[in-house]
Design a protein around this motif. Structure first.
Motif, PDB file in Angstrom:
ATOM      1  N   LYS A   1       0.841  -1.200   0.000  1.00 14.83           N
ATOM      2  CA  LYS A   1       0.000   0.000   0.000  1.00 14.83           C
ATOM      3  C   LYS A   1       0.879   1.254   0.000  1.00 14.83           C
ATOM      4  CE  LYS A   1      -3.628   2.305   2.687  1.00 14.83           C
ATOM      5  NZ  LYS A   1      -4.496   2.199   3.898  1.00 14.83           N
ATOM      6  N   LYS A   2       1.921   1.216   0.806  1.00 13.62           N
ATOM      7  CA  LYS A   2       2.857   2.345   0.858  1.00 13.62           C
ATOM      8  C   LYS A   2       3.515   2.552  -0.500  1.00 13.62           C
ATOM      9  CE  LYS A   2       6.898   4.019   3.409  1.00 13.62           C
ATOM     10  NZ  LYS A   2       7.867   3.704   4.504  1.00 13.62           N
ATOM     11  N   ARG A   3       3.907   1.458  -1.139  1.00 10.36           N
ATOM     12  CA  ARG A   3       4.514   1.555  -2.468  1.00 10.36           C
ATOM     13  C   ARG A   3       3.515   2.123  -3.477  1.00 10.36           C
ATOM     14  NH1 ARG A   3       7.753  -4.210  -3.293  1.00 10.36           N
ATOM     15  NH2 ARG A   3       8.966  -4.146  -1.354  1.00 10.36           N
ATOM     16  N   GLY A   4       2.259   1.701  -3.349  1.00  9.60           N
ATOM     17  CA  GLY A   4       1.231   2.197  -4.253  1.00  9.60           C
ATOM     18  C   GLY A   4       1.012   3.690  -4.092  1.00  9.60           C
ATOM     19  N   ASN A   5       0.970   4.154  -2.848  1.00  9.94           N
ATOM     20  CA  ASN A   5       0.788   5.587  -2.596  1.00  9.94           C
ATOM     21  C   ASN A   5       1.964   6.393  -3.142  1.00  9.94           C
ATOM     22  OD1 ASN A   5      -1.672   5.239  -1.293  1.00  9.94           O
ATOM     23  ND2 ASN A   5      -0.730   5.009   0.728  1.00  9.94           N
ATOM     24  N   THR A   6       3.167   5.845  -2.973  1.00 14.06           N
ATOM     25  CA  THR A   6       4.363   6.526  -3.486  1.00 14.06           C
ATOM     26  C   THR A   6       4.314   6.616  -5.009  1.00 14.06           C
ATOM     27  OG1 THR A   6       5.698   5.745  -1.615  1.00 14.06           O
ATOM     28  CG2 THR A   6       6.881   6.441  -3.596  1.00 14.06           C
ATOM     29  N   ALA A   7       3.925   5.510  -5.646  1.00  9.31           N
ATOM     30  CA  ALA A   7       3.834   5.496  -7.109  1.00  9.31           C
ATOM     31  C   ALA A   7       2.766   6.474  -7.592  1.00  9.31           C
ATOM     32  CB  ALA A   7       3.516   4.083  -7.595  1.00  9.31           C
TER      33      ALA A   7
ATOM     34  N   GLU B   1       0.532  -2.181  -7.315  1.00 12.09           N
ATOM     35  CA  GLU B   1       0.853  -2.300  -5.890  1.00 12.09           C
ATOM     36  C   GLU B   1      -0.408  -2.417  -5.039  1.00 12.09           C
ATOM     37  OE1 GLU B   1       3.678  -2.835  -4.578  1.00 12.09           O
ATOM     38  OE2 GLU B   1       4.918  -2.490  -6.343  1.00 12.09           O
ATOM     39  N   PHE B   2      -1.430  -1.649  -5.367  1.00 13.28           N
ATOM     40  CA  PHE B   2      -2.680  -1.738  -4.608  1.00 13.28           C
ATOM     41  C   PHE B   2      -3.328  -3.114  -4.801  1.00 13.28           C
ATOM     42  CE2 PHE B   2      -3.029   3.112  -5.125  1.00 13.28           C
ATOM     43  CZ  PHE B   2      -2.437   3.333  -3.888  1.00 13.28           C
ATOM     44  N   SER B   3      -3.192  -3.669  -5.996  1.00 19.11           N
ATOM     45  CA  SER B   3      -3.762  -4.992  -6.277  1.00 19.11           C
ATOM     46  C   SER B   3      -3.056  -6.067  -5.454  1.00 19.11           C
ATOM     47  CB  SER B   3      -3.650  -5.317  -7.770  1.00 19.11           C
ATOM     48  OG  SER B   3      -4.401  -4.397  -8.550  1.00 19.11           O
ATOM     49  N   VAL B   4      -1.728  -5.971  -5.371  1.00 16.27           N
ATOM     50  CA  VAL B   4      -0.970  -6.933  -4.559  1.00 16.27           C
ATOM     51  C   VAL B   4      -1.350  -6.779  -3.088  1.00 16.27           C
ATOM     52  CG1 VAL B   4       1.327  -7.628  -3.782  1.00 16.27           C
ATOM     53  CG2 VAL B   4       0.961  -7.012  -6.181  1.00 16.27           C
ATOM     54  N   ALA B   5      -1.477  -5.537  -2.649  1.00 17.33           N
ATOM     55  CA  ALA B   5      -1.859  -5.286  -1.257  1.00 17.33           C
ATOM     56  C   ALA B   5      -3.227  -5.892  -0.945  1.00 17.33           C
ATOM     57  CB  ALA B   5      -1.878  -3.784  -0.985  1.00 17.33           C
ATOM     58  N   LEU B   6      -4.148  -5.803  -1.896  1.00 17.89           N
ATOM     59  CA  LEU B   6      -5.489  -6.361  -1.695  1.00 17.89           C
ATOM     60  C   LEU B   6      -5.466  -7.880  -1.571  1.00 17.89           C
ATOM     61  CD1 LEU B   6      -7.748  -4.157  -3.988  1.00 17.89           C
ATOM     62  CD2 LEU B   6      -8.125  -4.652  -1.565  1.00 17.89           C
TER      63      LEU B   6
END
Length: 223
Positions: A113-119, A131-136
């Motif tokens: 999630k952190k990586r997704g927000n950064t991206a 990244e959000f998909s992996v987090a889910l």
């Protein structure tokens, strides 16, 4: 004649050994500690005696010799208590393992999630979606991941995907303003203005303290 005699002796020996095996099985079941098995063994013993021409014997089924003179109920109770303790121990171990696995999944979910927000902040919307998909996959109960991914989908023009994520977020959390707003934006992107207006209107009712802000968004797209 001698061969016939030998053959007869062999048959008698085989029959005798078979009886020994059957009696051994009955004794084993009687001493096994299980009330059900012991009761079944007593029934089979009665049938065995009947086949042998003996008198049918009635048994006191409340007491079965378990090797120490204890009743079958007492023996069964001890066995059940031991099984209960072992069962509870297994449950505790399973709960502990599940707790540890959940912590690991939550850690993985937070990281992606952190990586997704950064991206997303860097304008890398495709990477953000990934990244959000992996987090889910790690933390499907994190509702913010659906709305974050919906926002990234909207930036990519993937409006249908954004609507799906918003609907998922609203099902999990009906009072989710971000989901309503992103859903309305996705509908607007698809030129489904009437539905977008309805979405904003519904949001105004759900969030009266934000009604003025939502109304301004609605009026901006109204014909």
């Amino acid at each position: 004649m001698e061969e016939n005699g030998e053959e007869l002796k062999d048959k008698e020996l085989s029959s005798f050994l078979a009886k020994i095996d059957e009696i051994g099985d009955l004794v084993s079941d009687l001493r096994g500690g299980s009330v059900a098995a012991a009761g079944n063994a007593l029934r089979r013993a009665d049938e065995y005696l009947a086949r042998q021409g003996g008198d049918r014997v009635t048994h006191d089924r409340s007491v079965i010799n378990t090797g120490e003179g204890q009743s079958a109920d007492e023996h069964s109770s001890r066995g059940s208590e031991k099984e209960h303790v072992e069962f509870m121990k297994t449950l505790e171990e399973d709960a502990r393992d599940r707790g540890e696995r959940r912590k690991e999944r939550e850690a993985q979910g937070r990281d992606h999630k952190k990586r997704g927000n950064t991206a997303f902040r860097a304008g890398q919307f495709e990477n953000a979606v990934t990244e959000f998909s992996v987090a889910l996959r790690h933390t499907p109960w994190d509702i913010s991941l659906y709305t974050n991914r919906a926002l990234a989908y909207n930036r990519l023009g993937c409006y249908d995907d954004a609507i799906v994520d918003c609907d998922s977020a609203i099902r999990l959390e009906p009072c989710n303003l971000k989901a309503y707003l992103q859903r309305a934006k996705a509908l607007t992107g698809l030129h489904r203005v009437k539905e977008a207006v309805e979405c904003y209107t519904e949001a105004e009712k759900e969030f009266p303290n934000k009604a003025d802000t939502i109304a301004s968004l609605r009026k901006a797209i109204e014909p």
